[in-house]
Write a protein that holds these residues in place. Structure first.
Motif, PDB file in Angstrom:
ATOM      1  N   HIS A 134       1.358   4.283  -2.966  1.00 49.70           N
ATOM      2  CA  HIS A 134       1.109   5.697  -2.708  1.00 49.70           C
ATOM      3  C   HIS A 134       2.364   6.561  -2.790  1.00 49.70           C
ATOM      4  CE1 HIS A 134      -2.542   3.900  -0.945  1.00 49.70           C
ATOM      5  NE2 HIS A 134      -3.090   4.968  -1.487  1.00 49.70           N
ATOM      6  N   ARG A 135       3.524   6.014  -2.407  1.00 45.88           N
ATOM      7  CA  ARG A 135       4.735   6.835  -2.322  1.00 45.88           C
ATOM      8  C   ARG A 135       5.844   6.421  -3.276  1.00 45.88           C
ATOM      9  NH1 ARG A 135       5.452   7.365   4.174  1.00 45.88           N
ATOM     10  NH2 ARG A 135       3.417   8.292   4.562  1.00 45.88           N
ATOM     11  N   ASP A 139       0.830  -1.206   0.000  1.00 47.02           N
ATOM     12  CA  ASP A 139       0.000   0.000   0.000  1.00 47.02           C
ATOM     13  C   ASP A 139       0.866   1.259   0.000  1.00 47.02           C
ATOM     14  OD1 ASP A 139      -2.347  -1.436  -0.057  1.00 47.02           O
ATOM     15  OD2 ASP A 139      -2.743  -1.238   2.095  1.00 47.02           O
ATOM     16  N   GLU A 140       1.938   1.243   0.795  1.00 46.12           N
ATOM     17  CA  GLU A 140       2.836   2.400   0.846  1.00 46.12           C
ATOM     18  C   GLU A 140       3.538   2.610  -0.486  1.00 46.12           C
ATOM     19  OE1 GLU A 140       3.636   4.816   3.283  1.00 46.12           O
ATOM     20  OE2 GLU A 140       1.728   4.063   4.044  1.00 46.12           O
TER      21      GLU A 140
END
Length: 102
Positions: free
Chosen positions: A20-21, A16-17
């Motif tokens: 997003h990043r 998930d990180e």
């Protein structure tokens, strides 16, 4: 106190990180090109890299990153004179009152 997170839950959090990043504090899929091309289902078992100013280490998969981290912590504890209390993160979320009163 040492919180340990279930490896599957941890890997999903990392995915998930990355979505997003793009990367997390120097942890990223070795062949990472863009967030758009990232697939957790595919890339979780692909090679991953940890990079910092002082070192660069490649792992066979994200599961190996999890295993290495927790192995290092447990080996360090075994080599010391200190005791640690290991708590599963998921248990703490599920029943904090029960875990924190033990």
């Amino acid at each position: 106190v040492f919180l340990i997170k279930d490896p599957l839950t941890w890997m999903l959090s990392i995915c998930d990180e990355v979505k997003h990043r793009g990367k997390i504090q120097g942890l990223f899929p070795t062949n990472f090109t863009s967030v758009e091309n990232f697939s957790c289902a595919r890339d979780v078992m692909a090679p991953w890299t940890i990079s910092s100013q002082t070192h660069h280490h490649r792992f066979a998969s994200l599961a190996e990153v999890w295993d290495e981290y927790y192995s290092l912590v447990l080996h360090a504890q075994a080599a010391s004179n200190h005791s640690i209390l290991v708590i599963k993160f998921e248990d703490l979320l599920e029943s904090p009152d029960k875990i924190l009163t033990v």
